[in-house]
Write an enzyme that holds these catalytic residues in place. Sequence first.
Site, PDB file in Angstrom:
ATOM      1  N   ASP A  16       0.626  -1.068  -0.182  1.00 27.69           N
ATOM      2  CA  ASP A  16      -0.081   0.058   0.081  1.00 27.69           C
ATOM      3  C   ASP A  16       0.801   1.392   0.109  1.00 27.69           C
ATOM      4  O   ASP A  16       0.481   2.542  -0.766  1.00 27.69           O
ATOM      5  CB  ASP A  16      -0.815  -0.097   1.262  1.00 27.69           C
ATOM      6  CG  ASP A  16      -1.710   1.114   1.272  1.00 27.69           C
ATOM      7  OD1 ASP A  16      -2.448   1.257   0.391  1.00 27.69           O
ATOM      8  OD2 ASP A  16      -1.548   2.070   2.510  1.00 27.69           O
ATOM      9  N   ASP A  85      11.295 -13.988  -1.041  1.00 21.69           N
ATOM     10  CA  ASP A  85      10.793 -14.730   0.252  1.00 21.69           C
ATOM     11  C   ASP A  85      11.924 -14.057   1.249  1.00 21.69           C
ATOM     12  O   ASP A  85      13.153 -14.512   1.047  1.00 21.69           O
ATOM     13  CB  ASP A  85      10.513 -16.494   0.573  1.00 21.69           C
ATOM     14  CG  ASP A  85      10.646 -16.717   1.912  1.00 21.69           C
ATOM     15  OD1 ASP A  85      10.693 -15.977   2.834  1.00 21.69           O
ATOM     16  OD2 ASP A  85      10.735 -17.946   1.991  1.00 21.69           O
ATOM     17  N   ASP A 177      10.821   9.867   8.796  1.00 24.49           N
ATOM     18  CA  ASP A 177       9.734  10.608   9.477  1.00 24.49           C
ATOM     19  C   ASP A 177       9.177  11.423   8.459  1.00 24.49           C
ATOM     20  O   ASP A 177       9.488  12.585   8.163  1.00 24.49           O
ATOM     21  CB  ASP A 177      10.326  11.224  10.718  1.00 24.49           C
ATOM     22  CG  ASP A 177       9.009  12.073  11.588  1.00 24.49           C
ATOM     23  OD1 ASP A 177       7.821  12.461  10.742  1.00 24.49           O
ATOM     24  OD2 ASP A 177       8.927  11.966  12.721  1.00 24.49           O
ATOM     25  N   HIS A 178       7.773  11.252   7.935  1.00 22.79           N
ATOM     26  CA  HIS A 178       7.517  11.986   6.724  1.00 22.79           C
ATOM     27  C   HIS A 178       7.200  13.420   7.200  1.00 22.79           C
ATOM     28  O   HIS A 178       7.180  14.328   6.241  1.00 22.79           O
ATOM     29  CB  HIS A 178       6.362  11.207   6.036  1.00 22.79           C
ATOM     30  CG  HIS A 178       5.021  11.231   6.668  1.00 22.79           C
ATOM     31  ND1 HIS A 178       4.606  10.730   7.822  1.00 22.79           N
ATOM     32  CD2 HIS A 178       3.921  12.046   6.245  1.00 22.79           C
ATOM     33  CE1 HIS A 178       3.427  11.024   7.962  1.00 22.79           C
ATOM     34  NE2 HIS A 178       3.090  11.792   7.134  1.00 22.79           N
ATOM     35  N   HIS A 240       6.697  12.031  15.060  1.00 27.03           N
ATOM     36  CA  HIS A 240       6.265  13.346  14.476  1.00 27.03           C
ATOM     37  C   HIS A 240       6.158  14.599  15.690  1.00 27.03           C
ATOM     38  O   HIS A 240       6.650  15.321  15.386  1.00 27.03           O
ATOM     39  CB  HIS A 240       4.781  13.070  13.877  1.00 27.03           C
ATOM     40  CG  HIS A 240       4.542  11.984  12.964  1.00 27.03           C
ATOM     41  ND1 HIS A 240       5.719  11.568  12.193  1.00 27.03           N
ATOM     42  CD2 HIS A 240       3.611  11.139  12.559  1.00 27.03           C
ATOM     43  CE1 HIS A 240       5.220  10.616  11.167  1.00 27.03           C
ATOM     44  NE2 HIS A 240       4.008  10.268  11.527  1.00 27.03           N
TER      45      HIS A 240
HETATM   46  C1  BG6 Z   1       1.379   8.153   9.959  1.00 20.84           C
HETATM   47  C2  BG6 Z   1       0.484   7.467  10.933  1.00 20.84           C
HETATM   48  O1  BG6 Z   1       2.707   8.304  10.434  1.00 20.84           O
HETATM   49  O2  BG6 Z   1       1.178   9.508  10.058  1.00 20.84           O
HETATM   50  C3  BG6 Z   1      -0.824   7.546  10.610  1.00 20.84           C
HETATM   51  O3  BG6 Z   1       1.066   6.081  11.057  1.00 20.84           O
HETATM   52  C4  BG6 Z   1      -1.186   8.983  10.416  1.00 20.84           C
HETATM   53  O4  BG6 Z   1      -1.684   6.959  11.481  1.00 20.84           O
HETATM   54  C5  BG6 Z   1      -0.466   9.658   9.753  1.00 20.84           C
HETATM   55  O5  BG6 Z   1      -2.634   8.968   9.797  1.00 20.84           O
HETATM   56  C6  BG6 Z   1      -0.697  11.164   9.669  1.00 20.84           C
HETATM   57  O6  BG6 Z   1       0.142  11.798   8.401  1.00 20.84           O
HETATM   58  P1  BG6 Z   1      -0.378  13.180   7.964  1.00 20.84           P
HETATM   59  O7  BG6 Z   1       0.476  13.510   6.841  1.00 20.84           O
HETATM   60  O8  BG6 Z   1      -1.694  12.896   7.067  1.00 20.84           O
HETATM   61  O9  BG6 Z   1      -0.672  14.308   8.924  1.00 20.84           O
END
Ligand code: BG6
Length: 487
Positions: A16, A85, A177-178, A240
Amino acid sequence: PEESRAVIIIFGGSGDLASRKLYPALFNLYRRGVLAEHFAVIGTARRPWSDEHYHEVVETAIAGLNPEPAQAHAFAQHFFYQSHDVTDADHYITLKNLAAKLDDQFATGGNRVFYMAMAPDFFETIASHLKSEHLLTDVGFNRLIIEKPFGHDYASAKELNDSLTATFADDQIFRIDHYLGKEMIQNLLAFRFDNTIFEGIWNKKYIDNIQITLAEAVGVEERAGYYEKAGALRDMVQNHVMQVLSYLTMDKPKSFTTNDILAEKDKVFAALKPYDLATAKANFVRAQYVGAEVDGKTVRGYREEEGVAPDSQTATFVAGKIMLDMPQWQGVPIYIRTGKRLTRKSTQLTLTFKPVAAPLFGQSADSKPDTLTIYIEPSEGYSLQLNGKALGTGLTIEPDELRYRHDPKAAAAAPEAYERLINNVLEGDQTNFTHWSELSASWHFIDAIQAAWSQEPNMPTYPAATMGPQAAFDLLSRDGREWFWQP
Ligand code: BG6
């Protein structure tokens, strides 16, 4: 932009995350010319897919970006699928040979990016096989991108880190860490350190408190399997919230370089005032959403969600007070909150300034403390709330607002977090990634709260589409404060 060269191996290529985030990000890098001729992607996962099918998956994943059909097709030709695998050593040899072949074919200079975008159970297995089967090259760079969750607590994070560093040097590891890839998070440093008016007042002398809200409207979605074990504290606060907090409170780095920025961030992480069982209970609250009627529709409670245990003890909301043991932040509470199924999606940060010591107009009931709010998402910008004189002959104080928002169209066209971060990896720039020292400090902090909660038998609740339980409001009111944002 300079063209990057690499063979990118994605573990979890059928997943995903790959379809939602990675393929679109890679395509945008392709459109911008960062990736051009000299790259290939190997998607690996258990399922037996053909390259043709994989190309369809990739083209479907980028369809939302409205690509030129010919360009989308040309892009997909860089993708190769290898059924894999992760526990089978032979499969790594196949992978290694394929990577070497593509390295020749696309002239990628021996550069490798290994991307772990799958269930965390296999991170360690993959890392050790990459080493034992010699998948790292001698020429070119070798870089590892790893997604969260990075451990479940300090001990498991340490174990994971040890296993990664047995294969990769620390400067080859890019922990995602996006939030660090978001436009307005990156903007925090510019905003704080490139404005004379803020530099001098960003401290305990002028700031009364800081508030960090990461609110989501969505529920647990299809991720109960992961979320049940994580909960809001591990899912959002450990990573975050902590990163945002460090950007808000760190001192000015000596220079805008990775090491100088990390050095200042580290001081913040080291200064997190730890809680023990009793103080954790008093300063952190948790809760789980229950069903509610919202706009005439029934929203399910967390325990009714698919894959969630009917007696689940997982918190979907956290609020807490964090103190920093640093001279410039002594006594300034940082209130944080995050949760699923809150009133609406908004990430916003507010600094409330101290009242004027001796107001010229006396203590006017209309006078409010100055506040600065930084909007991260969905709207992006700032607002500064100030006191001014109301129109008229008398002298009545009223709050005025200076407001700026990025143009939503321009903001939507800016690179998405994953695009920036993958670009950073290709450039070898580690600034916007999580480092072990930060992780270990934040896990220690989080573990203490988790330990306190595990002693409490009852999970408090809040109705879906609200801003959490009453206790989250009491946390501030007992300090004589309130949440700035109350939708
Ligand atoms: C992710 C979490 O790191 O950040 C999710 O695992 C969350 O649960 C998401 O929905 C939120 O990210 P954003 O960018 O939508 O604020």
